[in-house]
Design an enzyme around this catalytic site. Structure first.
Site, PDB file in Angstrom:
ATOM      1  N   SER A 242     -27.138 -18.358  -4.041  1.00 42.67           N
ATOM      2  CA  SER A 242     -27.410 -18.432  -5.314  1.00 42.67           C
ATOM      3  C   SER A 242     -26.457 -19.387  -5.980  1.00 42.67           C
ATOM      4  O   SER A 242     -25.808 -20.168  -5.280  1.00 42.67           O
ATOM      5  CB  SER A 242     -26.488 -17.110  -5.816  1.00 42.67           C
ATOM      6  OG  SER A 242     -25.558 -16.817  -5.939  1.00 42.67           O
ATOM      7  N   LYS A 243     -26.581 -19.565  -7.121  1.00 41.98           N
ATOM      8  CA  LYS A 243     -26.351 -20.227  -7.901  1.00 41.98           C
ATOM      9  C   LYS A 243     -24.840 -20.986  -8.204  1.00 41.98           C
ATOM     10  O   LYS A 243     -23.861 -21.582  -7.795  1.00 41.98           O
ATOM     11  CB  LYS A 243     -27.138 -20.985  -9.534  1.00 41.98           C
ATOM     12  CG  LYS A 243     -28.593 -21.284  -9.452  1.00 41.98           C
ATOM     13  CD  LYS A 243     -28.993 -21.661 -11.461  1.00 41.98           C
ATOM     14  CE  LYS A 243     -30.609 -22.109 -10.606  1.00 41.98           C
ATOM     15  NZ  LYS A 243     -30.705 -22.462 -12.410  1.00 41.98           N
ATOM     16  N   ARG A 244     -24.401 -19.938  -7.626  1.00 44.43           N
ATOM     17  CA  ARG A 244     -23.105 -19.169  -8.238  1.00 44.43           C
ATOM     18  C   ARG A 244     -22.262 -20.306  -6.696  1.00 44.43           C
ATOM     19  O   ARG A 244     -21.421 -20.547  -7.058  1.00 44.43           O
ATOM     20  CB  ARG A 244     -22.341 -18.398  -8.825  1.00 44.43           C
ATOM     21  CG  ARG A 244     -22.490 -17.071  -7.421  1.00 44.43           C
ATOM     22  CD  ARG A 244     -21.713 -15.278  -7.716  1.00 44.43           C
ATOM     23  NE  ARG A 244     -22.095 -15.159  -6.868  1.00 44.43           N
ATOM     24  CZ  ARG A 244     -21.782 -13.912  -5.786  1.00 44.43           C
ATOM     25  NH1 ARG A 244     -20.657 -15.267  -5.971  1.00 44.43           N
ATOM     26  NH2 ARG A 244     -22.763 -13.436  -5.558  1.00 44.43           N
ATOM     27  N   HIS A 245     -22.783 -19.852  -5.232  1.00 43.35           N
ATOM     28  CA  HIS A 245     -22.911 -20.561  -4.550  1.00 43.35           C
ATOM     29  C   HIS A 245     -22.219 -22.130  -4.274  1.00 43.35           C
ATOM     30  O   HIS A 245     -22.365 -22.540  -3.497  1.00 43.35           O
ATOM     31  CB  HIS A 245     -23.420 -19.604  -3.083  1.00 43.35           C
ATOM     32  CG  HIS A 245     -22.788 -17.860  -3.262  1.00 43.35           C
ATOM     33  ND1 HIS A 245     -23.825 -16.964  -3.380  1.00 43.35           N
ATOM     34  CD2 HIS A 245     -21.259 -17.615  -2.909  1.00 43.35           C
ATOM     35  CE1 HIS A 245     -23.485 -15.955  -2.960  1.00 43.35           C
ATOM     36  NE2 HIS A 245     -21.948 -16.062  -3.120  1.00 43.35           N
ATOM     37  N   GLY A 246     -23.518 -22.641  -5.459  1.00 41.25           N
ATOM     38  CA  GLY A 246     -24.070 -23.410  -4.174  1.00 41.25           C
ATOM     39  C   GLY A 246     -25.897 -23.720  -4.420  1.00 41.25           C
ATOM     40  O   GLY A 246     -26.084 -25.354  -3.788  1.00 41.25           O
TER      41      GLY A 246
END
Length: 478
Positions: A242-246
């Site tokens: 996800s966006k929080r992961h990259g």
């Protein structure tokens, strides 16, 4: 099928070039270059409602920034719609497809019935065997592919191994909509054939599409390309990226100060490896890359590893090249225009001179630029919390005693400055660090920086002494 390897990267221009797409492009590029073949670029823009010119430009720009070139001009799938329609009509004429007059309401009812019966929602074949004379008047039909009902469709995948689909689980998909527009699976098959694609390297979320496309290839009497379906990228916690992961666009990594060579090196090892090699040149990647070394399990994205790798590439890069990249990066930063104005020509010269010490402490270009901010700071310098602590009463007293010694240093060189500061520390019974810490805080506003003698020389006599005087004369904290 041609002897020459021909791969393709085929993004849908509905958004940025995300990190998973970048890895897919890299693997296609590496395999083509490793085998002396070609990488073709196909923009799958048939979804006109979601495809945008801005997304196309972002994808092309992202590929160029990563250093991934392609052979020939990009192929825009939408321009080939007439050819796709022609092949749908051929399948219809050969009895390998049929007209379907089912209404949206009927299709919805089929899906609901399948769910209620515990089956996968799909088309039930209503119009597969009905006579065209039963067609309702005034209704334009869709054309559906007549998928085989018996047996199995087998994918001999270079990554996933032998993957078997029961044909009864693959329904008759629409290949031409009622408005005459071709659908994804037909367009991909026709384009892969016409472009001479020998190897399809893509994410394993396309495995079911591979089965459907294999059926269409066979129905048209064409050779099926070799498939290699890559495991998806997960976050460090094993969850879907996800966006929080990259899960960001390539342009976001560029704006965060990552180097294309570092990102290539990091991406190539997400699912592929060559022994214990962690750091490898592009030439080595091309020499070593093969599909057989791609693992089947999902790769995990780890920002810490990417940052460490980027730091390695930053330290190895010539100082002048880093300055060029920083200049190119500024327009992408929120306050880039103001910062560029503040730096000016002299600031860039100072930055290059300070680079040996700066690049040792930074992992990204953005971090390096932040660490270098003291070079272009305006007086009086803003101090961070740790610097303020270093300039407590005793810190300022040290500066006040040291300042006259520095005012008479001539010439203003690292060697002369070091001699003066070491002599002061010896006379005062201080370790060199105790004298250097308040100096560093007063000159940079921070507790860390390149070597203090470098900082003094790069800032120059006038600016260095002015900053020191600012702090010596500042009122002591209550």
């Amino acid at each position: 099928m041609s002897e020459k390897v021909v791969t393709r990267f085929a993004p849908s221009p509905t958004g940025y070039l995300h990190i998973g797409g970048a890895r897919t492009a890299l693997f296609n590029w590496l395999y083509a270059r490793a085998k002396g073949g070609q990488l073709l670029l196909r923009i799958e823009d048939t979804d006109q409602a979601r495809s945008t010119e801005g997304a196309i430009l972002a994808i092309l720009d992202g590929l160029r920034w990563l250093g991934l070139d392609w052979d020939g001009e990009p192929v825009y799938q939408l321009t080939r719609a007439e050819r796709h329609r022609e092949m749908a009509e051929q399948l219809l004429a050969e009895g390998k497809a049929y007209c379907c007059y089912a209404s949206p309401e009927e299709l919805q009812a089929m899906r609901e019935r399948a769910r209620a019966e515990g089956r996968a929602p799909g088309y039930d074949g209503t119009w597969r065997h009905r006579d065209p004379s039963e067609a309702p008047t005034g209704v334009e039909p869709a054309i559906r592919f007549k998928a085989p009902r018996e047996g199995e469709t087998v994918i001999e995948d270079r990554v996933q191994g032998r993957v078997v689909f029961a044909n009864k689980d693959l329904d008759d998909l629409v290949i031409l909509r009622s408005d005459g527009t071709p659908t994804y699976n037909l367009s991909v098959v026709v384009d892969d054939h016409d472009m001479g694609i020998t190897h399809v390297i893509r994410g394993d979320d396309h495995l079911t599409n591979a089965a459907r496309q294999t059926q269409i290839f066979k129905a048209l009497g064409w050779d099926t390309p070799i498939y290699a379906h890559l495991p998806l990228i997960h976050g460090p916690d094993g969850a879907k990226l996800s966006k929080r992961h990259g899960a960001l666009g390539v342009e976001a990594y560029r704006a965060m100060g990552y180097l294309p060579a570092a990102l290539r090196n990091y991406l190539v090892r997400l699912g592929w490896s060559h022994g214990d090699a962690e750091i490898m040149s592009t030439e080595e990647m091309i020499r070593w890359f093969d599909l057989d070394a791609i693992g089947r399990s999902a790769a995990r994205f780890d920002f810490v590893k990417l940052e460490n790798l980027n730091g390695h590439y930053l330290r190895a890069m010539p100082d002048a090249e880093i300055v060029k990249r920083l200049e190119a990066l500024l327009p992408e930063l929120p306050d880039g225009a103001a910062l560029a104005k503040r730096i000016g020509k002299e600031g860039w010269r100072k930055l290059e001179r300070a680079m040996p010490g700066l690049k040792e402490r930074a992992k990204t270009l953005v971090e390096l630029l932040d660490n270098a901010s003291f070079l272009f700071a305006t007086r009086p310098l803003a101090l961070d919390e740790q610097a303020r602590k270093l300039l407590d009463g005793s810190g300022r007293d040290t500066l006040a005693t040291l300042l006259p010694r520095l005012e008479v240093v001539e010439p203003w060189t690292q060697a002369g400055l070091e001699t003066a500061i070491r002599a002061f520390a010896d006379e005062a019974g201080l370790k060199l660090g105790k004298a250097a810490q308040p100096l560093r805080a007063a000159l940079t506003g921070r507790p860390t920086s390149p070597g203090i003698f470098d900082v003094l020389e790069i800032l120059g006599r006038e600016e260095s002494l002015a900053r020191l005087r600012d702090q010596v004369h500042a009122s002591k904290p209550a």
